[in-house]
Design a protein around this motif. Structure first.
Motif, short mmCIF file in Angstrom:
data_model
loop_
_atom_site.label_atom_id
_atom_site.label_comp_id
_atom_site.label_asym_id
_atom_site.label_seq_id
_atom_site.Cartn_x
_atom_site.Cartn_y
_atom_site.Cartn_z
N PHE A 154 0.87 -1.14 0.09
CA PHE A 154 0.19 0.00 -0.28
C PHE A 154 0.79 1.31 -0.16
CE2 PHE A 154 0.20 -1.49 4.46
CZ PHE A 154 0.68 -0.67 4.98
N ARG A 155 2.29 1.19 0.33
CA ARG A 155 3.01 2.21 0.12
C ARG A 155 4.04 1.96 -1.03
NH1 ARG A 155 6.99 4.30 3.54
NH2 ARG A 155 7.65 2.59 4.54
N LEU A 156 4.28 1.09 -1.63
CA LEU A 156 4.89 0.82 -2.69
C LEU A 156 4.53 -0.38 -3.49
CD1 LEU A 156 7.59 1.62 -4.31
CD2 LEU A 156 8.84 0.17 -2.78
N PRO A 157 3.74 -0.44 -4.55
CA PRO A 157 3.40 -1.72 -5.24
C PRO A 157 4.52 -2.25 -5.73
CG PRO A 157 1.99 0.46 -5.91
CD PRO A 157 3.29 0.78 -4.92
N LYS A 158 4.59 -3.67 -5.43
CA LYS A 158 5.57 -4.60 -6.02
C LYS A 158 5.89 -4.46 -7.50
CE LYS A 158 5.90 -4.91 -1.84
NZ LYS A 158 6.32 -3.46 -1.52
N ALA A 159 4.70 -4.30 -8.27
CA ALA A 159 4.93 -4.24 -9.45
C ALA A 159 5.98 -3.15 -10.11
CB ALA A 159 3.41 -3.94 -10.28
N ILE A 160 6.01 -1.97 -9.17
CA ILE A 160 6.78 -0.94 -9.59
C ILE A 160 8.29 -1.42 -9.60
CG2 ILE A 160 7.73 1.40 -8.95
CD1 ILE A 160 4.77 1.89 -8.36
N VAL A 161 8.36 -2.12 -8.36
CA VAL A 161 9.80 -2.77 -8.19
C VAL A 161 10.52 -3.60 -9.09
CG1 VAL A 161 11.35 -3.74 -6.39
CG2 VAL A 161 9.61 -2.24 -5.58
N GLY A 162 9.36 -4.53 -9.61
CA GLY A 162 9.46 -5.52 -10.61
C GLY A 162 9.94 -4.63 -11.89
N LYS A 163 9.24 -3.62 -12.20
CA LYS A 163 9.78 -2.93 -13.47
C LYS A 163 11.08 -2.39 -13.56
CE LYS A 163 5.30 -1.79 -15.74
NZ LYS A 163 4.53 -0.92 -16.28
N GLU A 164 11.26 -1.80 -12.18
CA GLU A 164 12.73 -1.16 -12.33
C GLU A 164 13.71 -2.31 -12.43
OE1 GLU A 164 12.88 2.12 -12.23
OE2 GLU A 164 11.56 3.00 -10.78
N VAL A 165 13.63 -3.41 -11.72
CA VAL A 165 14.59 -4.74 -11.66
C VAL A 165 14.50 -5.25 -13.30
CG1 VAL A 165 14.92 -6.96 -10.83
CG2 VAL A 165 14.37 -5.11 -9.44
N GLY A 166 13.50 -5.23 -13.83
CA GLY A 166 13.41 -5.59 -15.05
C GLY A 166 14.12 -4.69 -16.09
N ALA A 167 14.19 -3.40 -15.85
CA ALA A 167 14.78 -2.40 -16.49
C ALA A 167 16.37 -2.71 -16.49
CB ALA A 167 14.55 -0.96 -16.21
N LEU A 168 16.87 -3.14 -15.36
CA LEU A 168 18.27 -3.23 -15.02
C LEU A 168 18.60 -4.60 -15.91
CD1 LEU A 168 19.23 -2.94 -11.40
CD2 LEU A 168 19.89 -1.71 -12.90
N ARG A 169 17.90 -5.54 -15.87
CA ARG A 169 18.12 -6.72 -16.48
C ARG A 169 18.33 -6.71 -17.98
NH1 ARG A 169 14.63 -10.40 -13.06
NH2 ARG A 169 16.08 -11.82 -12.02
N GLU A 170 17.41 -5.67 -18.49
CA GLU A 170 17.74 -5.21 -19.95
C GLU A 170 19.08 -4.57 -20.26
OE1 GLU A 170 14.18 -3.29 -21.83
OE2 GLU A 170 12.90 -4.36 -20.52
N MET A 171 19.40 -3.89 -19.25
CA MET A 171 20.67 -3.25 -19.59
C MET A 171 21.93 -4.29 -19.39
SD MET A 171 20.10 0.23 -17.15
CE MET A 171 22.23 0.22 -16.96
N GLY A 172 21.48 -5.40 -19.19
CA GLY A 172 22.44 -6.67 -19.19
C GLY A 172 22.78 -7.06 -17.89
N VAL A 173 22.41 -6.56 -16.68
CA VAL A 173 22.60 -6.87 -15.36
C VAL A 173 21.97 -8.30 -15.08
CG1 VAL A 173 22.48 -6.30 -12.86
CG2 VAL A 173 22.77 -4.57 -14.51
N ASP A 174 23.04 -9.36 -14.77
CA ASP A 174 22.47 -10.68 -14.32
C ASP A 174 22.19 -10.48 -12.77
OD1 ASP A 174 22.87 -11.71 -16.70
OD2 ASP A 174 24.96 -12.14 -16.43
N ILE A 175 20.93 -11.29 -12.55
CA ILE A 175 20.71 -11.39 -11.09
C ILE A 175 20.37 -12.79 -10.92
CG2 ILE A 175 18.94 -10.77 -9.33
CD1 ILE A 175 18.27 -8.30 -10.89
N GLU A 176 21.37 -13.09 -9.91
CA GLU A 176 21.43 -14.60 -9.16
C GLU A 176 20.81 -14.45 -7.95
OE1 GLU A 176 23.28 -17.44 -10.64
OE2 GLU A 176 24.90 -16.59 -11.90
N THR A 177 19.29 -15.30 -7.93
CA THR A 177 18.92 -15.38 -6.70
C THR A 177 19.16 -16.62 -6.04
OG1 THR A 177 16.70 -16.61 -7.80
CG2 THR A 177 16.92 -13.82 -7.25
N ASN A 178 18.60 -16.75 -4.69
CA ASN A 178 19.08 -17.81 -3.85
C ASN A 178 20.52 -18.02 -3.63
OD1 ASN A 178 16.33 -18.64 -3.50
ND2 ASN A 178 16.42 -19.72 -5.35
N MET A 179 21.41 -17.07 -3.44
CA MET A 179 22.87 -16.86 -3.37
C MET A 179 22.94 -16.24 -2.20
SD MET A 179 24.29 -18.39 -5.81
CE MET A 179 24.41 -18.85 -7.30
#
Lengths: 278, 465
Positions: free
Chosen positions: B186-211
């Motif tokens: 209700f303060r920060l919709p998670k879809a917004i965070v998801g979009k920002e992270v998606g934009a980083l991925r498009e820039m070529g940043v790899d994200i390894e989760t569970n690390m």
């Protein structure tokens, strides 16, 4: 995504799986655990590591089908994938310098007792194993355990297999018969661990228990896994999961482990509910 | 001619009695007309005091001028050039103690609504413009970033723009750090965070989760794997408890646990498997933003009475005014100048109440705030069935315990040079809550940016040798 590399039913309600997770396999030590999550709606479930094969890159988990996630995982087959598998978490068991150990497993707890016995055996310690089950039809890992100890004592509550009786009585008999254990490892249902610790306490035998309380992240962040050990608050995920059994407040742990029982009973398992998982 | 209205253009919000039953965003955002009207309040000061108040130096008067002229996308590009996460910052930055505090208009009336305008341009961009990110040319150097929270994301974004091959190692199964596990929908919709992270991925940043760095891999192993520098932005994730009686009772949570169950694991949604206990009367201990988030979440989950128990007075509440105001509107009850002394349980080891004492304020302490003193004999009980501890967090020790040469102070915060974010270990930089202890999203992002510049310098200088 993490592939299920192999699967074997150990009995009707306990399944063994090898999960392909090379980085975890390379690092895993006895006593440590992993957290898995089946899919995007799944919970994070901690499981102690039963074995690992760093060459194949697999980690073995053994689980009882008790909640939504473990029941769903049990229906999955080799070649399928789960979303998350993270580890190895927690502090590895301190087994150095042990000469004579008795490893006691209760039910599915044998899955976690086994790697500890295996490690002790490999380090040259003389190991006895007491493996307790309710009944013959749920006995698991008998061959594996027999291969890593001097004496394997299987007990069943109803006497349908091995010796009739409880692991607590068996341990007391072995101690009284002159077995000079310098370490007892107890892994199983919380009441079993509690009463085993009561058995060893008067003899002053160091007794280590492996706890598996409710947690979310497994890295110290949620604090849900807090247990009272010697009057101090500890987080099982980062301070444990092994603790000095003579200091653990087992009654509190039992109450905390039952925290979500009502919710779990009311939760329409997505498996039963029909929502598929690919 | 600027709009000389002394008041900010009001931002539409969900009605308090509606929103305290749902997890939809509280503030609905400006319309284009509202944004233009608010932007016209900016005087475009030559000395730009507001910019100095921004940890990432957003060119505030420039972007607001574009908004006033209706050039919303141009405005967005100005913000984006120095702030990797404008949609996030427009929502959660404490503007009232940063840019807006220094606004000339604030001397007589409200400052310009910089935060609201930042949010507006970010939302406008997301809605109207399809980003075509062309990954920048690679310079052949690899950097590892530990933690996909605000510090790590901003560091990774800046490094990627400079041509580095960046891999983020995240312990959780989802990226975003506190933005996804801590700050509620209700303060920060998670879809917004998801979009920002998606934009980083498009820039070529790899994200390894569970690390889990320190467990799955160590910092040393990252260097062995060919990363030339490591940025640690692992946050301050360890919850603090009060060490009072009753903290292991059922119904006592760290705010981290309570909020993680709700925000990250979506336990309130029946189609998700993570369980949640429903509580009728909840006490939240603490007075920061996290306490407000926990209290307002409890209310939304159907609690009839939710208390904020805080040992100082309203003036000292560390939460943002806006959050306190929203909490009051939503019916959260404030027990100020109260401090818990123990939590009371029933025969099932379940919370039945909290015993508090009344406090009064004495002389200012080291933090500059007046020190709360116990009024002896003022003990009384509040009947509650849940207690949420929101009294702070400290950095996780996993990394510092497994990285030789990495020094931390006595609070467990990694020691890093303020100007360069360099740690005591060569090639390792750190920033955000892992260094400062629990602070704000924007400070962490600022530290991530600073570290990115230092890492760039470090690797270039090393390559020249």
């Amino acid at each position: 995504m993490y592939e299920i590399a192999a699967k074997r039913a150990l009995n009707d309600s306990v399944t063994l799986m090898d999960i392909y997770a090379p980085l975890v396999a390379k690092k895993a030590l006895p006593g440590q655990f992993i957290i898995f999550r089946i899919d995007e709606k799944g919970e994070r479930i901690p499981l102690t590591i039963a074995d690992q094969d760093s060459e194949k890159g697999t980690v073995t988990i053994i689980f009882q089908h008790v909640g939504a996630s473990t029941r769903m995982l049990a229906t999955m087959e080799p070649g399928q994938f789960i979303y998350d598998f993270v580890g190895p978490l927690g502090v590895a068991s301190h087994l150095e310098g042990v000469k004579r150990a008795c490893v006691v497993g209760g039910g599915v707890g044998c899955a976690i007792a086994y790697p500890q016995a295996k490690a002790l055996h490999a380090m040259g310690a003389r190991v006895d194993i007491i493996a307790g089950f309710r009944s013959k039809d749920i006995v698991i890992l008998e061959e594996e355990m027999a291969a890593v100890c001097e004496n394997l004592y299987v007990t069943t509550d109803d006497g349908t297999y091995g010796e009739k009786g409880f692991v607590t009585d068996k341990l007391k008999n072995l101690i009284d018969a002159g077995n000079d254990y310098d370490l007892v490892i107890a892994i199983g249902p919380v009441p079993m661990m509690k009463f085993l610790c009561k058995v060893t306490e008067p003899y002053g035998i160091k007794t280590v228990v492996s706890l598996n309380p409710i947690m979310i992240d497994g890295t110290g962040m949620c604090g849900g896994c807090r247990v009272s050990v010697g009057g101090e608050m500890k987080f099982a995920c980062v301070d444990g999961p092994d603790f000095d059994g003579h200091k653990v407040d087992f009654d509190e742990l039992m109450a905390r482990n039952a925290m979500y029982r009502t919710q779990e009973q009311n939760h329409e398992c997505r498996l039963v509910g029909g929502a598929g998982n690919a | 001619m600027p709009n000389m209205s002394p008041n900010k253009v009001a931002i539409p919000e969900q009605d308090p009695n509606v929103r305290n039953k749902n997890f939809e965003e509280v503030a609905l955002g400006y319309t284009e007309e509202m944004a233009v009207e608010e932007a016209q309040r900016c005087l475009g000061c030559k000395h730009k005091p507001c910019v100095a108040g921004c940890p990432v130096n957003v060119r505030i008067p420039e972007f607001i001028k574009q908004v006033a002229e209706g050039n919303f996308e141009d405005a967005y590009q100005i913000v984006k050039s120095t702030n990797a996460l404008p949609a996030v910052c427009g929502r959660v930055c404490p503007q009232e103690t940063q840019c807006e505090e220094l606004c000339v208009r604030g001397k007589k009336g409200d400052p310009v609504g910089v935060g609201r305008l930042e949010r507006f341009v970010a939302d406008y961009h997301m809605k109207h413009v399809q980003d075509k990110v062309t990954p920048p040319g690679q310079n052949g150097h690899k950097v590892a970033v530990v933690g996909a929270g605000p510090a790590g994301l901003s560091c990774a974004g800046d490094l990627a723009m400079r041509g580095y091959k960046v891999t983020i190692f995240e312990a959780f199964h989802t990226s975003g750090g506190v933005l996804v596990y801590g700050i509620p929908e209700f303060r920060l919709p998670k879809a917004i965070v998801g979009k920002e992270v998606g934009a980083l991925r498009e820039m070529g940043v790899d994200i390894e989760t569970n690390m889990v760095i320190g467990k799955t891999l160590t910092v040393d192993e990252l260097f062995e794997a060919g990363y030339e520098a490591v940025f640690i932005g692992s946050g301050a994730g360890l919850p603090t408890f009060m060490n009072i009686e009753g903290e292991t009772l059922i119904g006592v949570y760290s705010a981290n646990e309570y909020l993680t169950r709700i925000n990250l694991m979506r336990a309130y949604d029946e189609t998700f498997d993570t369980p949640l206990r429903m509580h009728k009367r909840v006490a939240v201990v603490g007075g920061g933003n996290v306490a407000m988030d926990a209290a307002r979440s409890a209310k939304r989950l159907g609690a009839e009475e939710v208390y904020i128990v805080y040992r100082r007075s309203m003036t000292e509440l560390p939460a943002r005014q806006e959050e306190v105001h929203h909490a009051v509107e939503e019916g959260i009850l404030f027990k100020l100048l109260h401090n818990p002394v123990r939590i009371l349980g029933d025969e099932n080891k379940t919370v039945r109440g909290i015993e508090c004492v009344e406090m009064e304020l004495g002389e200012p302490d080291a933090s500059g705030r007046r020190r709360p003193i116990v009024k002896e004999g003022s003990n009384f009980e509040i009947e509650v069935d849940a207690v949420i501890m929101a009294i702070g967090t400290s950095p996780n020790p996993l990394i510092r315990r497994t990285t030789e040469g990495l020094e931390a102070n006595r609070w467990g915060c990694i020691v890093a040079d303020e100007k360069t974010m360099a740690t005591t270990r060569e090639g390792v930089f750190a920033g955000g809550d892992a260094v400062t202890g629990a602070a704000t999203v924007i400070l962490a992002m600022g530290a991530g940016k600073t570290a990115a510049a230092s890492i760039d310098k470090y690797i270039r200088e090393k390559a020249e040798k």
